[in-house]
Design a protein around this motif. Structure first.
Motif, PDB file in Angstrom:
ATOM      1  N   LEU A  68       0.815  -1.210   0.000  1.00  0.00           N
ATOM      2  CA  LEU A  68       0.000   0.000   0.000  1.00  0.00           C
ATOM      3  C   LEU A  68       0.852   1.266   0.000  1.00  0.00           C
ATOM      4  O   LEU A  68       0.432   2.286  -0.552  1.00  0.00           O
ATOM      5  N   GLU A  69       2.012   1.212   0.589  1.00  0.00           N
ATOM      6  CA  GLU A  69       2.906   2.376   0.523  1.00  0.00           C
ATOM      7  C   GLU A  69       3.335   2.641  -0.917  1.00  0.00           C
ATOM      8  O   GLU A  69       3.431   3.795  -1.360  1.00  0.00           O
ATOM      9  N   ILE A  70       3.568   1.570  -1.667  1.00  0.00           N
ATOM     10  CA  ILE A  70       3.890   1.713  -3.090  1.00  0.00           C
ATOM     11  C   ILE A  70       2.695   2.286  -3.838  1.00  0.00           C
ATOM     12  O   ILE A  70       2.824   3.186  -4.680  1.00  0.00           O
ATOM     13  N   LEU A  71       1.494   1.768  -3.524  1.00  0.00           N
ATOM     14  CA  LEU A  71       0.277   2.250  -4.168  1.00  0.00           C
ATOM     15  C   LEU A  71       0.019   3.713  -3.827  1.00  0.00           C
ATOM     16  O   LEU A  71      -0.319   4.526  -4.707  1.00  0.00           O
ATOM     17  N   ARG A  72       0.196   4.081  -2.559  1.00  0.00           N
ATOM     18  CA  ARG A  72      -0.031   5.467  -2.150  1.00  0.00           C
ATOM     19  C   ARG A  72       0.871   6.427  -2.922  1.00  0.00           C
ATOM     20  O   ARG A  72       0.420   7.470  -3.414  1.00  0.00           O
ATOM     21  N   GLU A  73       2.147   6.084  -3.050  1.00  0.00           N
ATOM     22  CA  GLU A  73       3.073   6.972  -3.744  1.00  0.00           C
ATOM     23  C   GLU A  73       2.718   7.089  -5.224  1.00  0.00           C
ATOM     24  O   GLU A  73       2.790   8.180  -5.796  1.00  0.00           O
ATOM     25  N   ALA A  74       2.321   5.973  -5.841  1.00  0.00           N
ATOM     26  CA  ALA A  74       1.934   6.029  -7.255  1.00  0.00           C
ATOM     27  C   ALA A  74       0.687   6.887  -7.434  1.00  0.00           C
ATOM     28  O   ALA A  74       0.604   7.722  -8.348  1.00  0.00           O
ATOM     29  N   ALA A  75      -0.306   6.686  -6.568  1.00  0.00           N
ATOM     30  CA  ALA A  75      -1.554   7.454  -6.671  1.00  0.00           C
ATOM     31  C   ALA A  75      -1.285   8.942  -6.522  1.00  0.00           C
ATOM     32  O   ALA A  75      -1.749   9.761  -7.323  1.00  0.00           O
ATOM     33  N   HIS A  76      -0.537   9.308  -5.527  1.00  0.00           N
ATOM     34  CA  HIS A  76      -0.318  10.719  -5.258  1.00  0.00           C
ATOM     35  C   HIS A  76       0.600  11.352  -6.296  1.00  0.00           C
ATOM     36  O   HIS A  76       0.458  12.538  -6.601  1.00  0.00           O
ATOM     37  N   ARG A  77       1.491  10.574  -6.843  1.00  0.00           N
ATOM     38  CA  ARG A  77       2.335  11.096  -7.925  1.00  0.00           C
ATOM     39  C   ARG A  77       1.484  11.487  -9.129  1.00  0.00           C
ATOM     40  O   ARG A  77       1.801  12.447  -9.840  1.00  0.00           O
ATOM     41  N   HIS A  78       0.403  10.744  -9.360  1.00  0.00           N
ATOM     42  CA  HIS A  78      -0.480  11.017 -10.502  1.00  0.00           C
ATOM     43  C   HIS A  78      -1.684  11.872 -10.115  1.00  0.00           C
ATOM     44  O   HIS A  78      -2.532  12.147 -10.970  1.00  0.00           O
ATOM     45  N   GLY A  79      -1.777  12.276  -8.850  1.00  0.00           N
ATOM     46  CA  GLY A  79      -2.934  13.064  -8.428  1.00  0.00           C
ATOM     47  C   GLY A  79      -4.223  12.273  -8.414  1.00  0.00           C
ATOM     48  O   GLY A  79      -5.309  12.828  -8.627  1.00  0.00           O
ATOM     49  N   LYS A  80      -4.143  10.963  -8.155  1.00  0.00           N
ATOM     50  CA  LYS A  80      -5.308  10.088  -8.163  1.00  0.00           C
ATOM     51  C   LYS A  80      -5.561   9.539  -6.761  1.00  0.00           C
ATOM     52  O   LYS A  80      -4.824   9.832  -5.813  1.00  0.00           O
ATOM     53  N   LEU A  81      -6.577   8.714  -6.624  1.00  0.00           N
ATOM     54  CA  LEU A  81      -6.961   8.138  -5.343  1.00  0.00           C
ATOM     55  C   LEU A  81      -6.501   6.693  -5.223  1.00  0.00           C
ATOM     56  O   LEU A  81      -6.408   5.976  -6.215  1.00  0.00           O
ATOM     57  N   PHE A  82      -6.241   6.268  -3.962  1.00  0.00           N
ATOM     58  CA  PHE A  82      -5.984   4.850  -3.718  1.00  0.00           C
ATOM     59  C   PHE A  82      -6.892   4.372  -2.593  1.00  0.00           C
ATOM     60  O   PHE A  82      -7.282   5.132  -1.708  1.00  0.00           O
ATOM     61  N   SER A  83      -7.216   3.079  -2.644  1.00  0.00           N
ATOM     62  CA  SER A  83      -8.242   2.517  -1.783  1.00  0.00           C
ATOM     63  C   SER A  83      -7.728   1.303  -1.031  1.00  0.00           C
ATOM     64  O   SER A  83      -7.012   0.472  -1.580  1.00  0.00           O
ATOM     65  N   VAL A  84      -8.127   1.203   0.240  1.00  0.00           N
ATOM     66  CA  VAL A  84      -7.836   0.051   1.086  1.00  0.00           C
ATOM     67  C   VAL A  84      -9.126  -0.724   1.284  1.00  0.00           C
ATOM     68  O   VAL A  84     -10.191  -0.141   1.508  1.00  0.00           O
ATOM     69  N   ASN A  85      -9.020  -2.027   1.231  1.00  0.00           N
ATOM     70  CA  ASN A  85     -10.176  -2.904   1.329  1.00  0.00           C
ATOM     71  C   ASN A  85     -10.252  -3.551   2.713  1.00  0.00           C
ATOM     72  O   ASN A  85      -9.264  -4.140   3.182  1.00  0.00           O
TER      73      ASN A  85
END
Length: 229
Positions: A68-85
């Motif tokens: 999720l840390e990898i996902l968070r950085e990718a999302a924020h780099r692109h100005g998008k959202l990331f979700s936890v299930n």
């Protein structure tokens, strides 16, 4: 280590604006088999995915946090959202933009008690009645309706068909996503014709040889079909 990519506006207003603009939501596992999670996330977001959820039931908490840390950085780099299930503890630790729960998981009030007011809350629904309940819940920011068609990502869950999509499309006052088996242009056309403005997919992007191109193609087709309504 905190990087510039992980720093962006995480206010509720900013997240809600991004949710309102979202059309394409992708669920993925941690891609342990492929070993390409960072590359996949980069390609998917660059291709036009608006929200990516990590959903990998086999992960221990520490491994999930690392992914999720990898996902968070990718999302924020692109100005998008990331979700936890499902897991509110993990969502809290990673600073999730979005927390998504099923019918048997935490209530919205319980999720808010753990995560506070800024996080976006989503819920899965599998019938008109459940969608109506999500629509009436002031804490729920969006909901998913499906599976429209049977899908191996949800074994044993019967398809609900297109009628609930048609019904929800006439009554919804907040963002909602059609989900389940939307894995071909024909099915995309059917679900959009039934009234869906937003979709969740899994294999259509995660199983593609070129996830970025698959995402871009889906986004372009979805926008075109919506424009023809």
């Amino acid at each position: 280590m905190t990087t510039h990519a992980a720093v962006q506006d995480t206010s509720r207003a900013d997240r809600l604006a991004k949710l309102d603009a979202a059309q394409l939501y992708v669920c993925t596992d941690a891609r342990r088999v492929q070993g390409d999670l960072p590359e996949f996330l980069e390609a998917a977001y660059a291709g036009g995915v608006d929200i990516i959820q990590l959903r990998d039931k086999g992960l221990e908490a520490r491994a999930e946090l690392e992914a999720l840390e990898i996902l968070r950085e990718a999302a924020h780099r692109h100005g998008k959202l990331f979700s936890v299930n499902d897991r509110a503890d993990v969502a809290l630790l990673v600073g999730a933009d979005v927390f998504h729960v099923g019918q048997g998981d935490l209530t919205s009030a319980q999720a808010r008690a753990v995560l506070g007011g800024d996080v976006i809350l989503g819920r899965s629904t599998h019938s008109i009645e459940q969608a109506t309940a999500a629509e009436a819940d002031p804490e729920i920011d969006y909901y998913c309706v499906g599976p429209v068609w049977e899908t191996p990502t949800k074994p044993g869950r019967p398809a609900i068909g297109l009628d609930p999509i048609r019904d929800v499309s006439t009554t919804a006052s907040r963002p909602w996503f059609a989900i389940g088996g939307i894995n071909s242009p024909d099915r995309l056309a059917e679900v959009v014709a039934a009234g869906a403005q937003r979709i969740v997919v899994v294999r259509a992007v995660t199983g593609a040889d070129d996830p970025g191109a698959a995402a871009a193609d889906l986004k372009q087709k979805l926008s075109t079909m919506k424009g023809q309504q």
